[in-house]
Write a protein that holds these residues in place. Structure first.
Motif, mmCIF file in Angstrom:
data_model
loop_
_atom_site.group_PDB
_atom_site.id
_atom_site.type_symbol
_atom_site.label_atom_id
_atom_site.label_comp_id
_atom_site.label_asym_id
_atom_site.label_seq_id
_atom_site.Cartn_x
_atom_site.Cartn_y
_atom_site.Cartn_z
ATOM 1 N N SER A 131 62.468 79.178 -2.133
ATOM 2 C CA SER A 131 62.214 80.050 -0.808
ATOM 3 C C SER A 131 63.356 79.320 0.120
ATOM 4 C CB SER A 131 60.851 79.843 -0.357
ATOM 5 O OG SER A 131 61.111 79.872 0.963
ATOM 6 N N PHE A 135 66.757 80.507 2.311
ATOM 7 C CA PHE A 135 67.002 81.037 3.724
ATOM 8 C C PHE A 135 68.112 79.942 3.963
ATOM 9 C CE2 PHE A 135 62.657 82.164 3.995
ATOM 10 C CZ PHE A 135 62.942 83.454 4.813
ATOM 11 N N PHE A 142 70.366 86.883 8.042
ATOM 12 C CA PHE A 142 68.865 86.720 8.268
ATOM 13 C C PHE A 142 68.288 87.966 8.595
ATOM 14 C CE2 PHE A 142 65.459 86.015 11.128
ATOM 15 C CZ PHE A 142 64.458 85.721 10.173
ATOM 16 N N GLU A 176 55.023 76.634 16.424
ATOM 17 C CA GLU A 176 55.464 77.732 15.608
ATOM 18 C C GLU A 176 56.177 77.234 14.279
ATOM 19 O OE1 GLU A 176 58.336 80.864 16.929
ATOM 20 O OE2 GLU A 176 57.846 81.766 14.988
ATOM 21 N N VAL A 177 55.612 77.650 13.274
ATOM 22 C CA VAL A 177 55.854 77.331 11.973
ATOM 23 C C VAL A 177 56.815 78.374 11.268
ATOM 24 C CG1 VAL A 177 55.404 76.733 9.510
ATOM 25 C CG2 VAL A 177 53.997 76.047 11.307
ATOM 26 N N GLY A 178 58.143 78.046 11.262
ATOM 27 C CA GLY A 178 59.223 79.045 10.521
ATOM 28 C C GLY A 178 59.817 80.144 11.647
ATOM 29 N N LEU A 198 58.759 74.425 13.944
ATOM 30 C CA LEU A 198 58.716 73.564 12.656
ATOM 31 C C LEU A 198 59.469 74.504 11.684
ATOM 32 C CD1 LEU A 198 57.567 71.101 11.030
ATOM 33 C CD2 LEU A 198 55.519 72.707 10.616
ATOM 34 N N ASP A 199 60.354 74.015 11.038
ATOM 35 C CA ASP A 199 61.112 74.995 10.034
ATOM 36 C C ASP A 199 61.523 74.075 8.824
ATOM 37 O OD1 ASP A 199 62.282 78.059 10.117
ATOM 38 O OD2 ASP A 199 62.805 76.870 8.490
ATOM 39 N N ASN A 200 61.470 74.385 7.579
ATOM 40 C CA ASN A 200 61.871 73.382 6.335
ATOM 41 C C ASN A 200 63.475 73.783 6.123
ATOM 42 O OD1 ASN A 200 61.601 75.777 5.263
ATOM 43 N ND2 ASN A 200 60.559 74.724 3.279
ATOM 44 N N MET A 204 68.202 77.534 9.440
ATOM 45 C CA MET A 204 67.289 78.122 10.238
ATOM 46 C C MET A 204 66.963 77.522 11.517
ATOM 47 S SD MET A 204 67.459 81.000 8.635
ATOM 48 C CE MET A 204 66.081 82.121 9.730
ATOM 49 N N GLY A 225 61.005 70.334 8.537
ATOM 50 C CA GLY A 225 59.787 70.220 7.463
ATOM 51 C C GLY A 225 58.962 71.309 7.480
ATOM 52 N N ASP A 226 57.929 70.919 6.734
ATOM 53 C CA ASP A 226 56.872 72.115 6.346
ATOM 54 C C ASP A 226 55.453 71.510 7.059
ATOM 55 O OD1 ASP A 226 56.070 69.979 4.737
ATOM 56 O OD2 ASP A 226 56.508 71.346 2.760
ATOM 57 N N ASN A 243 54.589 83.287 11.797
ATOM 58 C CA ASN A 243 54.843 84.656 12.025
ATOM 59 C C ASN A 243 55.720 85.241 10.695
ATOM 60 O OD1 ASN A 243 55.494 87.363 13.160
ATOM 61 N ND2 ASN A 243 57.114 86.633 14.236
ATOM 62 N N VAL A 245 55.822 84.284 7.779
ATOM 63 C CA VAL A 245 56.146 83.071 7.209
ATOM 64 C C VAL A 245 55.456 82.639 5.715
ATOM 65 C CG1 VAL A 245 56.368 80.626 7.382
ATOM 66 C CG2 VAL A 245 57.045 82.139 9.068
ATOM 67 N N ILE A 249 55.727 80.635 1.436
ATOM 68 C CA ILE A 249 55.149 79.417 1.201
ATOM 69 C C ILE A 249 54.663 79.199 0.000
ATOM 70 C CG2 ILE A 249 53.481 77.500 2.073
ATOM 71 C CD1 ILE A 249 54.412 78.307 4.812
HETATM 72 C C1 LIG Z 1 60.986 85.506 7.140
HETATM 73 S S1 LIG Z 1 61.319 84.148 8.209
HETATM 74 C C2 LIG Z 1 60.319 84.407 9.666
HETATM 75 C C3 LIG Z 1 61.002 84.310 10.930
HETATM 76 C C4 LIG Z 1 60.602 84.310 12.051
HETATM 77 N N1 LIG Z 1 58.997 83.800 12.114
HETATM 78 C C5 LIG Z 1 60.384 85.776 12.360
HETATM 79 O O1 LIG Z 1 59.318 86.542 12.166
HETATM 80 O O2 LIG Z 1 61.557 86.441 12.667
HETATM 81 C C6 LIG Z 1 60.585 82.830 7.536
HETATM 82 C C7 LIG Z 1 61.092 81.501 8.163
HETATM 83 O O3 LIG Z 1 60.074 80.434 7.758
HETATM 84 C C8 LIG Z 1 60.787 79.267 7.428
HETATM 85 N N2 LIG Z 1 59.918 78.831 6.169
HETATM 86 C C9 LIG Z 1 59.868 79.253 4.896
HETATM 87 N N3 LIG Z 1 59.114 78.216 4.376
HETATM 88 C C10 LIG Z 1 58.590 77.188 5.288
HETATM 89 C C11 LIG Z 1 57.966 76.266 5.082
HETATM 90 N N4 LIG Z 1 57.259 75.783 4.030
HETATM 91 N N5 LIG Z 1 57.737 75.287 6.231
HETATM 92 C C12 LIG Z 1 58.460 75.533 7.413
HETATM 93 N N6 LIG Z 1 59.211 76.856 7.368
HETATM 94 C C13 LIG Z 1 59.415 77.527 6.262
HETATM 95 C C14 LIG Z 1 62.289 79.859 6.900
HETATM 96 O O4 LIG Z 1 63.333 78.800 6.967
HETATM 97 C C15 LIG Z 1 62.359 80.812 7.962
HETATM 98 O O5 LIG Z 1 62.849 80.258 9.053
#
Ligand SMILES: C[S@@+](CC[C@H](N)C(=O)[O-])C[C@H]1O[C@@H](n2cnc3c(N)ncnc32)[C@H](O)[C@@H]1O
Length: 333
Positions: A131, A135, A142, A176-178, A198-200, A204, A225-226, A243, A245, A249
């Motif tokens: 994954s 990214f 993207f 917000e994650v990712g 927070l993004d790993n 991104m 990070g995650d 959202n 994301v 994972i």
């Molecule tokens: C499909 S994108 C969604 C982006 C945004 N939320 C949107 O809907 O437009 C997924 C995002 O999650 C991040 N991501 C994937 N796995 C992750 C993890 N385990 N922890 C944090 N971020 C993660 C990716 O780097 C990317 O930025």
């Protein structure tokens, strides 16, 4: 009609029940099958993944999985070309419900050997790396890739209404994650005093940073990070949003458990993700690890993490995908 068939046809409901219970007990009378159930505590694995973890041949494993599936102790889900196994969800109507609850509780108390733990970790690391690589590699494309499934604008106003409806204080801490390109992040940063992004993926995260800088906002902290990293750094928040994301994972169950640590008491977890689908091309095209989720999957992982299930909302998209918006809360213990 054979004698056996006549016996079955004549069996009383009590006999039938006892037969079913016997089959259940027989299925359990095997160390390997109990180990499989233990491995599937929170996770789902493909057959080949299980073969690697258990270090056994596929033919041998398939037999045991079939025995467990016959008594609904495991259930299957097709993810593209692979079949994934997880524990069967226990239905209230199951005549052996109490027995199965007690059984799972007992199995879950058995420690896993170091080899099994290492096997699981190695599978999860591989999934996470796939994954992350996607990214990091596709940062330029993207939006185009993501747009193959849905654009944020398709559901932005619904999500905005949902977040506003939570009636959180402006000073609530939001994570917000990712955040991806940062469209939702920008929306959140205009509503709350402080946001953690927070993004790993470093690439991104830079993209989200750029969006926030362009909007001349300065109330977002960016963390690489995650949720494991956030938990380790003891970050806390009142609202945690994923959202689109979770399907990227490697271990959604572990992520729910991390969320339970990160949330303050009464804190809310909002998961926006795809409902189960069978569009396998999203794995290559969009880097998805999971083909959406059954709503029961999310409920189950939340329950395991001791989060309460709240309201849910389902949106159909024109291209046939369906989005689920799910709220979970951490009790105020
Ligand atoms: C499909 S994108 C969604 C982006 C945004 N939320 C949107 O809907 O437009 C997924 C995002 O999650 C991040 N991501 C994937 N796995 C992750 C993890 N385990 N922890 C944090 N971020 C993660 C990716 O780097 C990317 O930025």
């Amino acid at each position: 009609m054979t004698l056996a068939a006549i016996n079955v046809a004549n069996a009383s409901p009590q006999d039938q029940q006892l037969d079913n219970f016997t089959a259940l007990c027989k299925a359990l009378a095997d160390k390997l099958r109990l180990t499989i159930l233990r491995l599937l505590k929170n996770e789902s694995f493909g057959v080949l993944e299980l073969c690697r973890i258990l270090d056994i041949k596929q033919s041998a494993l398939s037999h045991h999985l079939k025995v467990l599936a016959n008594v609904t102790l495991v259930s299957t889900r097709r993810e593209g070309n692979s079949i994934f196994y997880r524990r069967g969800l226990l239905a209230e109507s199951d005549p052996f419900l109490d027995y199965k609850h007690a059984l799972f509780d007992t199995i879950d108390q058995q420690p896993l050997t170091t080899n099994l733990v290492a096997g699981i970790q190695s599978i999860q690391n591989e999934r996470a790396q796939l994954s992350l690589d996607f990214f990091n590699r596709n940062v330029d494309k993207f939006k185009e890739q993501q747009g193959l499934i849905t654009n944020f604008s398709d559901f932005a106003s619904t999500l905005d209404d949902l977040v506003k409806g939570l009636q959180l204080n402006q000073s609530a801490r939001v994570m917000e994650v990712g955040p991806g390109e940062g469209e939702l992040l920008r929306q959140l940063a205009s509503q709350f005093d402080h946001i953690i992004a927070l993004d790993n993926s470093p690439e991104m995260l830079d993209m989200a940073r750029h969006t926030i800088a362009k909007a001349e906002m300065n109330n977002v902290s960016f963390v690489l990070g995650d949720t494991g990293v956030a938990k380790h750094q003891q970050l806390r928040c009142d609202l945690l949003i994923f959202n689109m994301v979770l399907h990227h994972i490697s271990s959604p169950a572990e992520t729910f458990a991390d969320c339970a640590h990160i949330l303050n008491p009464n804190g809310l977890l909002l998961v926006v993700d795809l409902c189960r689908h069978d569009q396998d091309w999203v794995r290559q095209g969009c880097g998805d690890l999971w083909l959406g989720f059954e709503s029961e999957d999310l409920t189950h992982w939340a329950e395991k993490a001791e989060l309460a299930t709240g309201q849910s909302l389902y949106l159909g998209l024109r291209n046939g995908f369906q989005i689920q918006m799910r709220l979970f809360s951490k009790p105020n213990k």
